[in-house]
Design a protein around this motif. Structure first.
Motif, mmCIF file in Angstrom:
data_model
loop_
_atom_site.group_PDB
_atom_site.id
_atom_site.type_symbol
_atom_site.label_atom_id
_atom_site.label_comp_id
_atom_site.label_asym_id
_atom_site.label_seq_id
_atom_site.Cartn_x
_atom_site.Cartn_y
_atom_site.Cartn_z
ATOM 1 N N TYR A 1 34.384 32.550 38.708
ATOM 2 C CA TYR A 1 33.546 33.624 39.895
ATOM 3 C C TYR A 1 34.202 33.350 41.363
ATOM 4 C CZ TYR A 1 30.294 36.503 37.322
ATOM 5 O OH TYR A 1 29.638 37.389 36.785
ATOM 6 N N ALA A 2 34.606 32.083 41.622
ATOM 7 C CA ALA A 2 35.098 32.212 43.298
ATOM 8 C C ALA A 2 36.334 32.630 43.215
ATOM 9 C CB ALA A 2 34.969 30.424 43.501
ATOM 10 N N LEU A 3 37.070 32.226 42.088
ATOM 11 C CA LEU A 3 38.419 32.762 41.894
ATOM 12 C C LEU A 3 38.575 34.138 41.975
ATOM 13 C CD1 LEU A 3 41.502 31.532 41.934
ATOM 14 C CD2 LEU A 3 41.344 31.428 39.349
ATOM 15 N N GLU A 4 37.824 34.825 40.890
ATOM 16 C CA GLU A 4 37.781 36.010 40.766
ATOM 17 C C GLU A 4 37.335 36.932 41.977
ATOM 18 O OE1 GLU A 4 38.625 39.362 38.286
ATOM 19 O OE2 GLU A 4 39.137 37.199 38.142
ATOM 20 N N THR A 5 36.554 36.355 42.997
ATOM 21 C CA THR A 5 36.119 37.074 44.376
ATOM 22 C C THR A 5 37.659 36.928 45.073
ATOM 23 O OG1 THR A 5 34.037 36.055 44.058
ATOM 24 C CG2 THR A 5 34.546 36.865 46.078
ATOM 25 N N LEU A 6 38.331 35.837 44.998
ATOM 26 C CA LEU A 6 39.504 36.050 45.971
ATOM 27 C C LEU A 6 40.469 36.870 45.145
ATOM 28 C CD1 LEU A 6 41.602 34.480 48.003
ATOM 29 C CD2 LEU A 6 42.189 32.969 46.275
ATOM 30 N N VAL A 7 40.625 36.969 43.928
ATOM 31 C CA VAL A 7 41.405 38.047 43.153
ATOM 32 C C VAL A 7 40.947 39.516 43.647
ATOM 33 C CG1 VAL A 7 42.238 38.917 40.938
ATOM 34 C CG2 VAL A 7 42.191 36.423 41.465
ATOM 35 N N ALA A 8 39.664 39.637 43.925
ATOM 36 C CA ALA A 8 39.315 40.955 44.277
ATOM 37 C C ALA A 8 39.807 41.541 45.504
ATOM 38 C CB ALA A 8 37.550 41.024 44.119
ATOM 39 N N HIS B 1 38.157 39.551 34.374
ATOM 40 C CA HIS B 1 36.615 39.700 33.804
ATOM 41 C C HIS B 1 36.728 39.483 32.558
ATOM 42 C CE1 HIS B 1 36.557 42.440 37.395
ATOM 43 N NE2 HIS B 1 35.200 42.168 37.192
ATOM 44 N N MET B 2 37.714 39.117 31.706
ATOM 45 C CA MET B 2 37.865 38.820 30.221
ATOM 46 C C MET B 2 37.526 37.334 30.368
ATOM 47 S SD MET B 2 37.852 40.713 28.044
ATOM 48 C CE MET B 2 37.806 42.597 28.076
ATOM 49 N N ALA C 1 34.800 48.232 44.581
ATOM 50 C CA ALA C 1 34.462 48.294 43.194
ATOM 51 C C ALA C 1 34.991 46.962 42.595
ATOM 52 C CB ALA C 1 35.647 49.366 42.584
ATOM 53 N N ASN C 2 35.638 46.117 43.189
ATOM 54 C CA ASN C 2 35.872 44.913 42.556
ATOM 55 C C ASN C 2 34.778 43.985 42.872
ATOM 56 O OD1 ASN C 2 38.727 45.780 41.910
ATOM 57 N ND2 ASN C 2 39.793 44.603 43.356
ATOM 58 N N ILE C 3 34.111 43.994 43.929
ATOM 59 C CA ILE C 3 32.802 43.339 44.145
ATOM 60 C C ILE C 3 31.844 43.615 43.260
ATOM 61 C CG2 ILE C 3 31.443 42.395 45.922
ATOM 62 C CD1 ILE C 3 34.362 41.175 46.297
ATOM 63 N N ILE C 4 31.749 44.995 43.111
ATOM 64 C CA ILE C 4 30.574 45.362 42.257
ATOM 65 C C ILE C 4 30.678 45.044 40.931
ATOM 66 C CG2 ILE C 4 29.314 47.742 41.368
ATOM 67 C CD1 ILE C 4 29.981 48.585 44.023
ATOM 68 N N GLY C 5 32.147 44.998 40.426
ATOM 69 C CA GLY C 5 32.417 44.647 39.083
ATOM 70 C C GLY C 5 32.192 43.184 38.904
ATOM 71 N N LEU C 6 32.036 42.243 39.979
ATOM 72 C CA LEU C 6 31.497 40.774 39.715
ATOM 73 C C LEU C 6 30.116 40.710 39.545
ATOM 74 C CD1 LEU C 6 33.766 39.117 42.591
ATOM 75 C CD2 LEU C 6 34.312 39.098 39.925
ATOM 76 N N ILE C 7 29.401 41.487 39.548
ATOM 77 C CA ILE C 7 27.917 41.583 39.293
ATOM 78 C C ILE C 7 27.632 41.396 37.735
ATOM 79 C CG2 ILE C 7 25.590 42.421 39.756
ATOM 80 C CD1 ILE C 7 26.854 43.740 42.300
ATOM 81 N N PRO C 8 27.019 40.374 37.384
ATOM 82 C CA PRO C 8 26.881 40.287 36.048
ATOM 83 C C PRO C 8 26.292 41.577 35.281
ATOM 84 C CG PRO C 8 26.332 38.252 37.014
ATOM 85 C CD PRO C 8 26.735 39.155 38.002
ATOM 86 N N GLY C 9 26.948 42.262 34.307
ATOM 87 C CA GLY C 9 26.286 43.461 33.720
ATOM 88 C C GLY C 9 26.742 44.739 34.436
ATOM 89 N N ALA C 10 27.556 44.632 35.501
ATOM 90 C CA ALA C 10 28.136 45.888 36.077
ATOM 91 C C ALA C 10 29.518 46.022 35.647
ATOM 92 C CB ALA C 10 28.180 45.705 37.787
#
Length: 177
Positions: free
Chosen positions: A148-155, A108-109, A24-33
């Protein structure tokens, strides 16, 4: 290791939690998802499932009376300690849910703000037909890429933390001290 003896029967539950949250976290990183973990109702549901799970196994392993007796050490005023332990147990649902929700929503914000800044500076450069006005857009784009790289790590980290905390709660429920 966090659960202790008899951990193998809890691995499917914990793996399901981890991979559900991670996906769910990785899908949330897709722009628009939609960021599912940025929705408090989803994180509350996951925390409630974890709460029910560790209490169920605590009751199953120790029995009803021994489970509640294990919440209060001998020699202390039982009603006060039971109330505090019950409050502590219930607050775990809140901490699990809000920790995951807050971290994912905040990330995400930040991505949204950096995307917006990149877009605004890029549009300004295009409308003014000025390359120098586009330089801030490049800086914001690199910041966005870094976030984005940091948010991927946070996911990954948030899925891991939720799972480790859930396994810790299971261990405390089935192996009282």
């Amino acid at each position: 290791d966090v659960i202790g003896e008899g951990f193998k029967k809890h691995v499917p539950f914990l793996a399901t939690l981890f991979f559900f949250i991670l996906t769910a976290n990785i899908i949330g990183l897709i722009p628009g998802a939609k960021a599912a973990m940025g929705t408090i109702s989803i994180t509350w549901a996951l925390a409630a499932i974890s709460f029910i799970y560790f209490n169920f196994y605590g009751l199953k392993e120790l029995g009803f009376f021994h489970y509640f007796k294990s919440l209060c050490p001998s020699g202390v005023p039982a009603p006060v300690i039971w109330f505090l332990e019950f409050f502590s147990m219930v607050i775990r649902v809140l901490t699990l849910a809000v920790r995951l929700y807050g971290n994912m929503l905040a990330g995400h914000m930040v991505l949204a703000v950096f995307s917006l800044a990149t877009t605004v500076f890029l549009q300004t450069a295009i409308f003014q037909m000025d390359i120098v006005a586009g330089l801030p857009a490049i800086a914001w784009f690199f910041l966005l890429f870094f976030m984005y790289a940091l948010e991927t790590l946070v996911a990954f980290l948030q899925a891991y933390v939720f799972t480790i905390l859930s396994s810790s709660y299971i261990g405390m429920a089935i192996h009282p001290h």
